[in-house]
Design a protein around this motif. Structure first.
Motif, PDB file in Angstrom:
ATOM      1  N   ALA A 246      -2.126  -0.737   1.516  1.00 51.97           N
ATOM      2  CA  ALA A 246      -1.874   0.056   2.716  1.00 51.97           C
ATOM      3  C   ALA A 246      -1.205  -0.793   3.796  1.00 51.97           C
ATOM      4  CB  ALA A 246      -3.186   0.651   3.239  1.00 51.97           C
ATOM      5  N   PHE A 247      -1.643  -2.033   3.934  1.00 54.08           N
ATOM      6  CA  PHE A 247      -1.047  -2.962   4.900  1.00 54.08           C
ATOM      7  C   PHE A 247       0.407  -3.263   4.552  1.00 54.08           C
ATOM      8  CE2 PHE A 247      -0.897  -7.748   5.956  1.00 54.08           C
ATOM      9  CZ  PHE A 247      -0.259  -7.522   7.168  1.00 54.08           C
ATOM     10  N   VAL A 248       0.658  -3.613   3.300  1.00 57.77           N
ATOM     11  CA  VAL A 248       2.013  -3.960   2.857  1.00 57.77           C
ATOM     12  C   VAL A 248       2.967  -2.798   3.113  1.00 57.77           C
ATOM     13  CG1 VAL A 248       3.431  -4.472   0.831  1.00 57.77           C
ATOM     14  CG2 VAL A 248       1.250  -5.670   1.164  1.00 57.77           C
TER      15      VAL A 248
ATOM     16  N   LEU B  79       4.417 -18.314  15.609  1.00 62.21           N
ATOM     17  CA  LEU B  79       4.441 -16.875  15.800  1.00 62.21           C
ATOM     18  C   LEU B  79       4.406 -16.191  14.440  1.00 62.21           C
ATOM     19  CD1 LEU B  79       7.083 -16.418  18.649  1.00 62.21           C
ATOM     20  CD2 LEU B  79       4.587 -16.483  18.838  1.00 62.21           C
ATOM     21  N   PHE B  80       3.757 -15.036  14.388  1.00 57.57           N
ATOM     22  CA  PHE B  80       3.560 -14.329  13.127  1.00 57.57           C
ATOM     23  C   PHE B  80       4.373 -13.041  13.111  1.00 57.57           C
ATOM     24  CE2 PHE B  80      -0.184 -16.931  13.814  1.00 57.57           C
ATOM     25  CZ  PHE B  80      -0.316 -17.562  12.587  1.00 57.57           C
ATOM     26  N   ASP B  81       4.862 -12.719  11.922  1.00 55.77           N
ATOM     27  CA  ASP B  81       5.598 -11.466  11.747  1.00 55.77           C
ATOM     28  C   ASP B  81       4.655 -10.275  11.626  1.00 55.77           C
ATOM     29  OD1 ASP B  81       8.380 -12.578  11.472  1.00 55.77           O
ATOM     30  OD2 ASP B  81       7.406 -13.615   9.809  1.00 55.77           O
ATOM     31  N   ALA B  82       3.444 -10.537  11.159  1.00 57.41           N
ATOM     32  CA  ALA B  82       2.463  -9.458  11.001  1.00 57.41           C
ATOM     33  C   ALA B  82       1.062 -10.036  11.122  1.00 57.41           C
ATOM     34  CB  ALA B  82       2.634  -8.752   9.657  1.00 57.41           C
ATOM     35  N   CYS B  83       0.189  -9.245  11.704  1.00 51.65           N
ATOM     36  CA  CYS B  83      -1.231  -9.596  11.807  1.00 51.65           C
ATOM     37  C   CYS B  83      -2.027  -8.448  11.222  1.00 51.65           C
ATOM     38  CB  CYS B  83      -1.619  -9.823  13.262  1.00 51.65           C
ATOM     39  SG  CYS B  83      -3.389 -10.101  13.538  1.00 51.65           S
ATOM     40  N   CYS B  84      -3.030  -8.772  10.413  1.00 55.77           N
ATOM     41  CA  CYS B  84      -3.930  -7.752   9.876  1.00 55.77           C
ATOM     42  C   CYS B  84      -5.359  -8.083  10.282  1.00 55.77           C
ATOM     43  CB  CYS B  84      -3.807  -7.653   8.352  1.00 55.77           C
ATOM     44  SG  CYS B  84      -4.142  -9.188   7.451  1.00 55.77           S
ATOM     45  N   SER B  85      -6.181  -7.060  10.347  1.00 54.37           N
ATOM     46  CA  SER B  85      -7.585  -7.249  10.679  1.00 54.37           C
ATOM     47  C   SER B  85      -8.383  -6.150   9.980  1.00 54.37           C
ATOM     48  CB  SER B  85      -7.802  -7.194  12.194  1.00 54.37           C
ATOM     49  OG  SER B  85      -9.123  -7.562  12.520  1.00 54.37           O
TER      50      SER B  85
ATOM     51  N   PHE C 153      -1.713  -4.534  11.974  1.00 58.25           N
ATOM     52  CA  PHE C 153      -2.332  -3.523  11.112  1.00 58.25           C
ATOM     53  C   PHE C 153      -3.825  -3.785  11.112  1.00 58.25           C
ATOM     54  CE2 PHE C 153      -3.978  -2.066   7.036  1.00 58.25           C
ATOM     55  CZ  PHE C 153      -3.400  -0.813   6.897  1.00 58.25           C
ATOM     56  N   PHE C 154      -4.623  -2.728  11.309  1.00 59.18           N
ATOM     57  CA  PHE C 154      -6.065  -2.957  11.436  1.00 59.18           C
ATOM     58  C   PHE C 154      -6.842  -1.757  10.898  1.00 59.18           C
ATOM     59  CE2 PHE C 154      -4.498  -1.019  15.278  1.00 59.18           C
ATOM     60  CZ  PHE C 154      -5.419  -0.034  15.567  1.00 59.18           C
TER      61      PHE C 154
ATOM     62  N   PRO D 243     -14.858   6.723   0.996  1.00 59.01           N
ATOM     63  CA  PRO D 243     -16.257   7.095   1.265  1.00 59.01           C
ATOM     64  C   PRO D 243     -16.719   6.693   2.667  1.00 59.01           C
ATOM     65  CG  PRO D 243     -16.047   6.197  -0.942  1.00 59.01           C
ATOM     66  CD  PRO D 243     -14.716   6.002  -0.282  1.00 59.01           C
ATOM     67  N   PHE D 244     -16.320   5.476   3.102  1.00 58.85           N
ATOM     68  CA  PHE D 244     -16.597   5.099   4.477  1.00 58.85           C
ATOM     69  C   PHE D 244     -15.554   5.770   5.370  1.00 58.85           C
ATOM     70  CE2 PHE D 244     -20.008   2.131   4.765  1.00 58.85           C
ATOM     71  CZ  PHE D 244     -20.090   1.519   3.529  1.00 58.85           C
ATOM     72  N   PRO D 245     -15.964   6.372   6.495  1.00 59.52           N
ATOM     73  CA  PRO D 245     -15.001   7.047   7.374  1.00 59.52           C
ATOM     74  C   PRO D 245     -14.154   6.031   8.139  1.00 59.52           C
ATOM     75  CG  PRO D 245     -17.249   7.859   7.697  1.00 59.52           C
ATOM     76  CD  PRO D 245     -17.342   6.583   6.927  1.00 59.52           C
ATOM     77  N   ARG D 246     -13.170   5.483   7.492  1.00 60.71           N
ATOM     78  CA  ARG D 246     -12.321   4.465   8.099  1.00 60.71           C
ATOM     79  C   ARG D 246     -10.913   5.013   8.274  1.00 60.71           C
ATOM     80  NH1 ARG D 246     -12.635  -0.105   3.637  1.00 60.71           N
ATOM     81  NH2 ARG D 246     -14.741   0.722   3.540  1.00 60.71           N
ATOM     82  N   MET D 247     -10.185   4.409   9.190  1.00 58.95           N
ATOM     83  CA  MET D 247      -8.777   4.728   9.322  1.00 58.95           C
ATOM     84  C   MET D 247      -8.010   3.443   9.614  1.00 58.95           C
ATOM     85  SD  MET D 247      -8.400   6.679  12.982  1.00 58.95           S
ATOM     86  CE  MET D 247      -8.817   5.872  14.528  1.00 58.95           C
ATOM     87  N   TYR D 248      -6.718   3.480   9.367  1.00 62.58           N
ATOM     88  CA  TYR D 248      -5.866   2.333   9.611  1.00 62.58           C
ATOM     89  C   TYR D 248      -4.961   2.618  10.805  1.00 62.58           C
ATOM     90  CZ  TYR D 248      -7.204   0.947   4.873  1.00 62.58           C
ATOM     91  OH  TYR D 248      -7.914   0.605   3.747  1.00 62.58           O
ATOM     92  N   GLY D 249      -4.730   1.577  11.595  1.00 62.54           N
ATOM     93  CA  GLY D 249      -3.816   1.678  12.706  1.00 62.54           C
ATOM     94  C   GLY D 249      -2.678   0.685  12.534  1.00 62.54           C
ATOM     95  N   LEU D 250      -1.507   1.039  12.992  1.00 63.23           N
ATOM     96  CA  LEU D 250      -0.368   0.130  13.013  1.00 63.23           C
ATOM     97  C   LEU D 250       0.180   0.117  14.424  1.00 63.23           C
ATOM     98  CD1 LEU D 250       1.578  -1.689  11.311  1.00 63.23           C
ATOM     99  CD2 LEU D 250       3.105   0.290  11.277  1.00 63.23           C
ATOM    100  N   PHE D 251       0.092  -1.040  15.082  1.00 65.41           N
ATOM    101  CA  PHE D 251       0.666  -1.236  16.399  1.00 65.41           C
ATOM    102  C   PHE D 251       1.934  -2.067  16.219  1.00 65.41           C
ATOM    103  CE2 PHE D 251      -3.507  -0.981  19.074  1.00 65.41           C
ATOM    104  CZ  PHE D 251      -3.709   0.309  18.634  1.00 65.41           C
ATOM    105  N   SER D 252       3.018  -1.624  16.798  1.00 67.84           N
ATOM    106  CA  SER D 252       4.269  -2.354  16.684  1.00 67.84           C
ATOM    107  C   SER D 252       4.953  -2.423  18.047  1.00 67.84           C
ATOM    108  CB  SER D 252       5.193  -1.692  15.650  1.00 67.84           C
ATOM    109  OG  SER D 252       5.387  -0.328  15.956  1.00 67.84           O
ATOM    110  N   HIS D 253       5.926  -3.324  18.141  1.00 61.16           N
ATOM    111  CA  HIS D 253       6.650  -3.503  19.420  1.00 61.16           C
ATOM    112  C   HIS D 253       7.557  -2.306  19.661  1.00 61.16           C
ATOM    113  CE1 HIS D 253       5.900  -7.917  20.343  1.00 61.16           C
ATOM    114  NE2 HIS D 253       5.230  -7.692  19.236  1.00 61.16           N
TER     115      HIS D 253
END
Length: 256
Positions: A45-47, A120-126, A157-158, A246-256
Motif C-alpha cells: 500500500a505504501f509503495v 533529506l528523504f523522498d518518502a517517510c512511512c509510519s 505515508f502513515f 479486521p483492525f479498523p485502520r486507514m492509510y493517509g498520504l500527505f504530500s507537498h
C-alpha cells in the motif's frame, strides 16, 4: 527489589508511571511479530500510494524491529533508514540485518531526529499507529518536522485508526495474554470513543515476582477532517484510503 531478569525496567516503570518508553523496552524483548502477510500488504500500500521509485531515500518513523524496512529491502529499495526510541526493538532489527547493508537504524526521539536528520528523504512511512501516540495539540508540530525532513517532492505515508469505522462497529474491550518464559504479559484494549482515544492497560504477571501494572498507553483517534486540517497546518495536501482489514485502520498520504 524484584529478582526477575527485567527487574531494572520493571522497577523503573513502577516508580515512574509516565515513562511509556520503558514499557516499550520490555514489550519489544518478546513482542510477537505481526503476520508476514499483513506486513507485506502494508508495504505494498505504501509503495503504490507514494509511487516509490527504486532510488528513493525512505525513512520509517517508529520502525520497531524493522519488519517494514526488511520488506522494502526485499522489493529492491536500498536507501532505507529507521528510527525508534526502543533499544530492544532496534537490537532485534540489527540482529536480523546481520552483515547486510542498505538499512541504517537510529535510536532517537522522533523530534530530535527530525530536527537534524542525516539527509533529506523522498518518502517517510509510519506504521503500527505510531502517529496515534500523539494528541491533537502535539501532532501538528511533529508533522511540520517531518515536512522539513523531506525533499520538495517528499511524501508521508502513515497508518492510523479509522475513527468513523470504530464508531460504527463499536468494538468491545479486548484482553490478550502472551506467555513469556513461564510468565505472562497481559495486554488490554479499552475503547473510549466518546473521548476519541483507545487506552491500553498492561500487566506483567510473574509466578515468582507477582504482578506489575504498567502505565497506560493511549492512542488518539482523529477524523479524516481533523487529519486534513493538521496536514494543511503543516503545509501538506492529504488523501486517505480506508481498508477492510479486521483492525479498523486507514492509510493517509500527505504530500507537498
Amino acid at each position: 527489589m524484584l529478582g526477575h531478569p527485567w527487574a531494572e525496567w520493571i522497577n523503573g516503570m513502577a516508580s515512574n508511571p509516565d515513562d511509556i518508553k520503558r514499557r516499550f523496552e520490555l514489550w519489544f524483548t518478546f513482542a510477537p511479530e505481526e503476520p508476514a502477510a499483513a506486513t507485506e500488504d502494508a508495504v505494498t500500500a505504501f509503495v503504490d500510494a507514494a509511487a516509490l521509485r527504486p532510488h528513493d531515500a525512505i525513512l520509517d518513523l517508529g520502525c520497531g524491529t524493522g519488519r517494514h524496512l526488511f520488506a522494502l529491502q526485499r522489493l529492491g529499495y536500498g536507501a532505507l533508514c529507521g528510527v525508534d526510541f526502543s533499544s530492544s526493538a532496534l537490537a532485534r532489527a540489527r540482529e536480523r540485518l546481520g552483515e547486510r547493508n542498505g538499512i541504517a537504524f537510529f535510536m532517537a526521539d522522533f523530534k530530535d531526529f527530525l530536527s537534524a536528520p542525516p539527509r533529506l528523504f523522498d518518502a517517510c512511512c509510519s506504521f503500527d499507529f505510531t502517529l496515534s501516540l500523539y494528541p491533537r495539540e502535539q501532532l501538528p508540530s511533529l508533522l511540520a518536522l517531518i515536512k522539513k525532513a523531506l525533499t520538495p517532492a517528499g511524501r508521508l505515508f502513515f497508518e492510523v485508526w479509522d475513527y468513523e469505522r470504530l464508531c460504527n462497529e463499536k468494538p468491545q474491550d479486548a484482553r490478550n495474554e502472551y506467555a513469556v518464559a513461564g510468565d505472562v504479559w497481559v495486554y488490554e484494549a479499552k475503547y473510549r470513543l466518546a473521548e476519541k482515544r483507545i487506552v491500553f492497560p498492561a500487566q506483567f504477571q510473574s509466578k515468582t515476582e507477582g504482578t506489575v501494572c504498567f502505565p497506560d498507553q493511549v492512542q488518539y483517534l482523529f477524523s479524516v477532517e481533523e487529519l486534513t486540517e493538521m496536514a494543511e497546518e503543516a503545509g501538506f495536501s492529504a488523501r486517505f484510503h480506508k481498508t477492510d482489514a479486521p483492525f479498523p485502520r486507514m492509510y493517509g498520504l500527505f504530500s507537498h
